[in-house]
Scaffold this motif. Sequence first.
Motif, mmCIF file in Angstrom:
data_model
loop_
_atom_site.group_PDB
_atom_site.id
_atom_site.type_symbol
_atom_site.label_atom_id
_atom_site.label_comp_id
_atom_site.label_asym_id
_atom_site.label_seq_id
_atom_site.Cartn_x
_atom_site.Cartn_y
_atom_site.Cartn_z
ATOM 1 N N GLU A 71 2.035 5.185 1.083
ATOM 2 C CA GLU A 71 2.251 6.157 0.005
ATOM 3 C C GLU A 71 3.499 5.784 -0.805
ATOM 4 O O GLU A 71 4.363 6.634 -1.040
ATOM 5 C CB GLU A 71 2.383 7.576 0.581
ATOM 6 C CG GLU A 71 1.096 8.148 1.110
ATOM 7 C CD GLU A 71 0.103 8.476 -0.008
ATOM 8 O OE1 GLU A 71 0.429 9.300 -0.859
ATOM 9 O OE2 GLU A 71 -0.970 7.863 -0.044
ATOM 10 N N MET A 102 3.321 2.689 -3.307
ATOM 11 C CA MET A 102 3.026 1.906 -4.518
ATOM 12 C C MET A 102 2.755 2.776 -5.747
ATOM 13 O O MET A 102 2.941 2.332 -6.875
ATOM 14 C CB MET A 102 1.841 0.973 -4.254
ATOM 15 C CG MET A 102 2.181 -0.180 -3.321
ATOM 16 S SD MET A 102 3.406 -1.293 -4.037
ATOM 17 C CE MET A 102 2.351 -2.299 -5.100
ATOM 18 N N GLU A 103 2.323 4.019 -5.528
ATOM 19 C CA GLU A 103 2.086 4.908 -6.679
ATOM 20 C C GLU A 103 3.404 5.456 -7.234
ATOM 21 O O GLU A 103 3.431 6.104 -8.258
ATOM 22 C CB GLU A 103 1.123 6.043 -6.297
ATOM 23 C CG GLU A 103 1.642 7.034 -5.285
ATOM 24 C CD GLU A 103 1.485 6.550 -3.843
ATOM 25 O OE1 GLU A 103 1.303 5.340 -3.624
ATOM 26 O OE2 GLU A 103 1.573 7.395 -2.936
ATOM 27 N N GLN A 142 -3.244 2.790 -0.508
ATOM 28 C CA GLN A 142 -3.403 3.153 -1.910
ATOM 29 C C GLN A 142 -4.823 3.636 -2.174
ATOM 30 O O GLN A 142 -5.782 2.960 -1.803
ATOM 31 C CB GLN A 142 -3.105 1.933 -2.806
ATOM 32 C CG GLN A 142 -2.993 2.265 -4.275
ATOM 33 C CD GLN A 142 -1.875 3.249 -4.568
ATOM 34 O OE1 GLN A 142 -0.785 3.106 -4.070
ATOM 35 N NE2 GLN A 142 -2.147 4.279 -5.344
ATOM 36 N N HIS A 171 4.206 10.428 -8.855
ATOM 37 C CA HIS A 171 3.136 9.421 -8.942
ATOM 38 C C HIS A 171 3.048 8.915 -10.382
ATOM 39 O O HIS A 171 2.732 9.670 -11.303
ATOM 40 C CB HIS A 171 1.786 10.025 -8.541
ATOM 41 C CG HIS A 171 1.675 10.265 -7.069
ATOM 42 N ND1 HIS A 171 0.476 10.496 -6.424
ATOM 43 C CD2 HIS A 171 2.625 10.293 -6.102
ATOM 44 C CE1 HIS A 171 0.695 10.667 -5.122
ATOM 45 N NE2 HIS A 171 1.991 10.552 -4.910
ATOM 46 N N TYR A 196 -3.852 2.209 -9.404
ATOM 47 C CA TYR A 196 -4.437 0.864 -9.349
ATOM 48 C C TYR A 196 -5.953 0.917 -9.174
ATOM 49 O O TYR A 196 -6.483 1.789 -8.486
ATOM 50 C CB TYR A 196 -3.858 0.078 -8.165
ATOM 51 C CG TYR A 196 -2.343 0.103 -8.113
ATOM 52 C CD1 TYR A 196 -1.588 -0.974 -8.580
ATOM 53 C CD2 TYR A 196 -1.661 1.207 -7.603
ATOM 54 C CE1 TYR A 196 -0.202 -0.935 -8.550
ATOM 55 C CE2 TYR A 196 -0.266 1.246 -7.568
ATOM 56 C CZ TYR A 196 0.454 0.175 -8.034
ATOM 57 O OH TYR A 196 1.829 0.205 -8.004
ATOM 58 N N THR A 238 -8.780 2.190 1.764
ATOM 59 C CA THR A 238 -7.488 2.619 1.201
ATOM 60 C C THR A 238 -6.323 1.823 1.788
ATOM 61 O O THR A 238 -5.168 2.106 1.485
ATOM 62 C CB THR A 238 -7.242 4.121 1.442
ATOM 63 O OG1 THR A 238 -7.338 4.368 2.842
ATOM 64 C CG2 THR A 238 -8.248 4.973 0.688
#
Length: 262
Positions: free
Chosen positions: A137, A139-140, A165, A186, A190, A211
Amino acid sequence: MVPCKICGGESRITHRGTVLGRHQATYRMCVECSYWFIDQPHWLEEAYSEAIAAIDTGVAQRNLRLSPLLTSVLVGMFGPDGVYVDYGGGYGLLVRLLRDAGLDFYWRDPHCQNLFARGFEWDGDRQGAATAVTAVEVMEHVTDPVAFVDTCLRETGADSFVFTQYLHDGTADPAWWYLAPEAGQHISFYAAPTLRTLAHRLGMAYHPAGTLHLLTKQKFRKGAFARAVKFHRCLYPLRRRRLPPRWMQDHEQLVRRIRCAA
Ligand SMILES: [Zn+2]
């Protein structure tokens, strides 16, 4: 023109929305790689006044679910002796759970206080090069994904990057729950082509598994990562057999450190 930070391609406005109840956000998507992002999010300092947003009700169950999954997958891919750094490790719950499972895991998070994994903050001078970085949780939340992954690898000496992700399918749905504009954290979203492009930019191979995703400079067979994820439950007891739990050994190590410091 606002270029895409992943591939340099042209981006187009998909919609505008309200973030944190009062800031106007412009969402853009790259026409080449479908990287979907908020242009110039100026409210991040305010959004991170609370590192883990109150609306993140999934924080406990996510870590409990991920601990056996990552244990099984990481031992399967990298063997039982790997050294790992959990970037954006939050309160340290996942690091503690993974150490309890027997993995040599360390915590790193510039935005959050380590509560559960104290004493196991990443220190490259002490631990040497890491095998892989995990980012759950995370990369966003990043404004520049290429620079972020590159920094993670350079700071730890790792050549593999495992992250969670949710992907979008290239259609910009302003109602997608994952945009989570209420918390304002956020800002990067992607699609599969985005991650393939990201890997290419970094000179890495991309292995998807739902995910969970792997970027790596190592050579793995196509589908090996997806199989490790798919069969993680049945392989878990086998993987754990090679890993003694670390909680007592960690306790003794910290006691020794305190005694030495006294
Ligand atoms: Zn792009």
